[in-house]
Design a protein around this motif. Structure first.
Motif, PDB file in Angstrom:
ATOM      1  N   PHE A   1      18.296  38.769  27.304  1.00 34.50           N
ATOM      2  CA  PHE A   1      19.311  38.012  28.033  1.00 34.50           C
ATOM      3  C   PHE A   1      18.734  37.176  29.172  1.00 34.50           C
ATOM      4  CE2 PHE A   1      21.947  41.217  25.966  1.00 34.50           C
ATOM      5  CZ  PHE A   1      22.928  40.393  25.426  1.00 34.50           C
ATOM      6  N   ALA A   2      17.407  37.129  29.273  1.00 33.69           N
ATOM      7  CA  ALA A   2      16.800  36.294  30.318  1.00 33.69           C
ATOM      8  C   ALA A   2      17.087  34.826  30.040  1.00 33.69           C
ATOM      9  CB  ALA A   2      15.300  36.547  30.368  1.00 33.69           C
ATOM     10  N   LYS A   3      17.466  34.103  31.068  1.00 39.53           N
ATOM     11  CA  LYS A   3      17.809  32.686  30.895  1.00 39.53           C
ATOM     12  C   LYS A   3      16.563  31.897  30.508  1.00 39.53           C
ATOM     13  CE  LYS A   3      20.715  29.207  33.095  1.00 39.53           C
ATOM     14  NZ  LYS A   3      21.769  29.351  32.095  1.00 39.53           N
ATOM     15  N   PRO A   4      16.668  31.024  29.508  1.00 38.01           N
ATOM     16  CA  PRO A   4      15.503  30.225  29.101  1.00 38.01           C
ATOM     17  C   PRO A   4      14.972  29.391  30.267  1.00 38.01           C
ATOM     18  CG  PRO A   4      17.296  30.026  27.509  1.00 38.01           C
ATOM     19  CD  PRO A   4      17.854  30.741  28.700  1.00 38.01           C
ATOM     20  N   SER A   5      13.669  29.246  30.307  1.00 40.14           N
ATOM     21  CA  SER A   5      13.068  28.468  31.403  1.00 40.14           C
ATOM     22  C   SER A   5      13.383  26.982  31.281  1.00 40.14           C
ATOM     23  CB  SER A   5      11.548  28.683  31.413  1.00 40.14           C
ATOM     24  OG  SER A   5      10.995  28.359  30.149  1.00 40.14           O
TER      25      SER A   5
ATOM     26  N   PRO B   1      16.237  25.307  29.323  1.00 41.98           N
ATOM     27  CA  PRO B   1      17.388  25.291  28.418  1.00 41.98           C
ATOM     28  C   PRO B   1      17.713  23.874  27.961  1.00 41.98           C
ATOM     29  CG  PRO B   1      18.127  25.591  30.680  1.00 41.98           C
ATOM     30  CD  PRO B   1      16.633  25.704  30.698  1.00 41.98           C
TER      31      PRO B   1
ATOM     32  N   TRP C   1      24.053  28.850  28.484  1.00 46.32           N
ATOM     33  CA  TRP C   1      22.781  29.567  28.438  1.00 46.32           C
ATOM     34  C   TRP C   1      21.668  28.706  27.874  1.00 46.32           C
ATOM     35  CZ3 TRP C   1      19.593  32.052  24.608  1.00 46.32           C
ATOM     36  CH2 TRP C   1      18.749  33.039  25.118  1.00 46.32           C
ATOM     37  N   ASP C   2      21.950  28.077  26.717  1.00 46.69           N
ATOM     38  CA  ASP C   2      20.932  27.216  26.102  1.00 46.69           C
ATOM     39  C   ASP C   2      21.637  26.285  25.123  1.00 46.69           C
ATOM     40  OD1 ASP C   2      18.618  26.037  25.256  1.00 46.69           O
ATOM     41  OD2 ASP C   2      17.957  27.719  24.018  1.00 46.69           O
TER      42      ASP C   2
ATOM     43  N   MET D   1      26.253  32.645  27.240  1.00 43.38           N
ATOM     44  CA  MET D   1      26.267  34.087  27.425  1.00 43.38           C
ATOM     45  C   MET D   1      27.710  34.512  27.668  1.00 43.38           C
ATOM     46  SD  MET D   1      24.354  36.611  30.144  1.00 43.38           S
ATOM     47  CE  MET D   1      22.726  36.207  29.522  1.00 43.38           C
TER      48      MET D   1
ATOM     49  N   LYS E   1      28.182  42.391  27.108  1.00 43.91           N
ATOM     50  CA  LYS E   1      27.416  41.145  27.075  1.00 43.91           C
ATOM     51  C   LYS E   1      27.107  40.759  25.642  1.00 43.91           C
ATOM     52  CE  LYS E   1      24.878  41.229  31.494  1.00 43.91           C
ATOM     53  NZ  LYS E   1      23.525  41.267  32.089  1.00 43.91           N
TER      54      LYS E   1
ATOM     55  N   PHE F   1      26.514  36.834  23.043  1.00 40.31           N
ATOM     56  CA  PHE F   1      26.344  35.389  22.994  1.00 40.31           C
ATOM     57  C   PHE F   1      27.502  34.743  22.242  1.00 40.31           C
ATOM     58  CE2 PHE F   1      21.972  36.961  23.453  1.00 40.31           C
ATOM     59  CZ  PHE F   1      21.575  36.244  24.575  1.00 40.31           C
TER      60      PHE F   1
END
Length: 546
Positions: A437-441, A443, A489-490, A495, A515, A517
């Motif tokens: 669930f880490a946010k993309p660097s 997105p 999120w991306d 999310m 949680k 997607f």
């Protein structure tokens, strides 16, 4: 458990590394490892029984099991204390039954971090999926009375029952309800339980699910099938619900006076534990909710303590008798212990029990994860031994590891540090979830939000309304009022997080199915009319714009 984050298929089970190891299937829950045994969880139990001939042999001074236990008490106490510290378990109670007696019982730690009151042998905990064996025992009692047959067709008893495959619908039998081999996805539609859908709707929802394996071929742990079993037992008994059958047929005859099955009941008990949510940084106290596990009926709704559970274990070890009274026939109780589906060459699932076949006899066991409580019940019928462990912490395998270790020591098997291994696995799974669930660097660009709003419908959830509030999308499930906040999120992936509104505040605190997607997809006309909510293990729910 965690909405949109449930267990993956146990087809990924890793077999034991050697003949001396028994492992419950490794279930990868990228957001959180839990029950609802529930819920299903990662369990690594190491019973070293096949090596018993090479292990420590009890001497003449250790001739009896009772003597063996008494000698081991300092070692047991020390290992439990160490394990509690490692997992930050606030409170734990243990009971050991042998020769039809509770020969050792003790409480450790506190009922809650907030009140600091000590746990004792009458402290009430939620027991989670160890309830399932109570359910199958009531099924056996109904078979004893001629009210049910194990091979009755479910659709004949509950005409509304439907699965995707008409042949499976017709062939699904009473024994299939608790055999964990339905072909459905693991923890199928448990998200609907957490969102407070009612029992008929939960049962009906199974008819909309695509199977993930052939019927009766593969272990796949489910809870909603047990709701249907609960309803069928109640109907056979002429009772209002399964809990009424439980009370009349088991709790009362066994004298389990402190055992109940409602949130209000455990809260009213003068001596009850509070649940705690586990993370590698420590545990946090969480409140009770009437939704979970109490919407689960025979899948996991019992509250109990070590002294009461010892009576249940005595009945099991007595092959259906308790204090000279026949509770259930030995024949039909034995049927609940017959393997129905294989997990490995040595490990099977029966009806409400895992069954480990060893040269020294069968180990019957089950664990429970009530999300903020964890439990373990293990039986060695050939040795007339039983063990109960109850904790007030999410079951990240601590009760299982402690229970296996104690059984190994009682039986004189080689030592194995189960707790250290389980703690390492729990931390690794937690880290895996965080990465998921880490946010993309970097997105992808997000789409405009306003055009995405509207009314949607899904066959299991029913209607849902998607609105724009404070620069975020909110989807509300009309049937129960549950709301998920959709945060970009991306690109077109959001999310989805359950909002702590109304009755769902305590559900959010449990961190199961909270949680996931959401992705907007084009329909055949090229319009963004589809909204796909996905769980971490691949279960997905497609909503269509009305």
């Amino acid at each position: 458990m965690e909405p949109f984050t449930v267990a993956s298929s146990v087809a990924s089970t890793v077999p034991p590394q050697s003949a001396t190891e028994i492992s419950r299937p490794k279930v990868y829950r990228p957001v959180l490892m839990v029950f609802l045994s529930s819920l299903i969880i990662v369990v690594a139990l190491t019973f070293n029984l096949p090596n018993a001939a090479k292990a420590e042999e009890p001497s003449q001074t250790k001739a009896t099991i009772e003597g063996r236990v008494q000698e081991l008490i300092p070692e047991i106490d020390a290992y439990i204390t160490s394990g509690m510290k490692g997992f930050d378990i606030p409170g734990l109670a243990i009971g050991i039954v042998a020769n039809n007696r509770l020969i050792y019982a003790k409480g450790f730690g506190v009922r809650s971090k907030s009140n600091g009151l000590p746990v004792d042998t009458r402290t009430v905990f939620q027991i989670g999926s160890t309830t399932k064996a109570f359910l199958t025992a009531t099924m056996a009692i109904m078979v004893d009375r001629g009210k049910l047959r194990w091979d009755d067709r479910v659709v004949d008893l509950y005409p509304e029952f439907r699965l995707k495959d008409p042949w499976v619908t017709r062939e699904f039998r009473v024994f299939d309800l608790a055999a964990q081999r339905s072909g459905l996805p693991p923890l199928v539609n448990d998200i609907l339980v957490m969102l407070n859908f009612k029992e008929p709707e939960l049962i009906r929802s199974l008819g909309h699910v695509e199977p993930v394996s052939s019927f009766r071929t593969t272990f796949s742990y489910t809870n909603i099938t047990h709701l249907l079993a609960s309803r069928i037992v109640a109907k056979a008994a002429g009772a209002s619900d399964w809990n009424a059958v439980l009370q009349k047929e088991l709790l009362d005859p066994l004298g389990m006076r402190d055992s109940t099955y409602k949130a209000e009941a455990i809260e009213a008990a003068p001596n009850h534990a509070m649940g705690h949510h586990w993370t590698p940084e420590g545990t946090t106290e969480v409140p009770f909710t009437p939704i979970f596990p109490y919407r689960m009926a025979g899948a996991g709704d019992i509250n109990s303590n070590v002294e009461d559970m010892a009576r249940w274990v005595r009945m099991q070890l007595g092959n259906g008798t308790f204090d000279g009274r026949r509770i259930v026939s030995s024949e039909n109780l034995a049927y609940t212990r017959m393997p129905k589906v294989a997990l490995t060459g040595q490990v099977f699932y029966d009806l409400g029990w895992y069954n480990y076949l060893t040269p020294n006899g069968n180990i019957l066991w089950h664990d429970g994860d009530a999300l903020s409580f964890g439990s373990f019940v293990g039986l060695v019928p050939d040795k007339n031994i039983g063990i109960i462990i109850l904790t007030n912490e999410t079951n990240v395998t601590a009760p299982n590891s402690l229970g296996a270790w104690v059984l190994d020591r009682i039986l004189g098997n080689a030592k194995h540090d189960n707790v250290a291994e389980s703690l390492k696995n729990a931390k690794a799974n937690f880290e895996q979830t965080a990465k998921l669930f880490a946010k993309p660097s970097n997105p992808r660009p997000f789409p405009p939000l306003a055009p995405l709003t509207g009314n949607f419908v899904n066959s299991s959830f029913g209607k849902a309304v998607l609105t724009l509030k404070d620069d975020a999308l909110v989807i509300e499930v009309q049937a129960t009022g549950a709301k998920f906040k959709l945060v970009p999120w991306d690109g077109d992936i959001f999310m989805a997080t359950l909002m702590a509104t109304g009755q769902f505040g305590p559900i959010v605190d449990l961190h199961f199915m909270t949680k996931g997607f959401a992705q907007f997809q084009m329909d055949k006309d090229g319009k963004l009319n589809l909204l796909r909510l996905s769980t971490a293990d691949g279960q997905a729910y497609e909503f269509r714009r009305e």
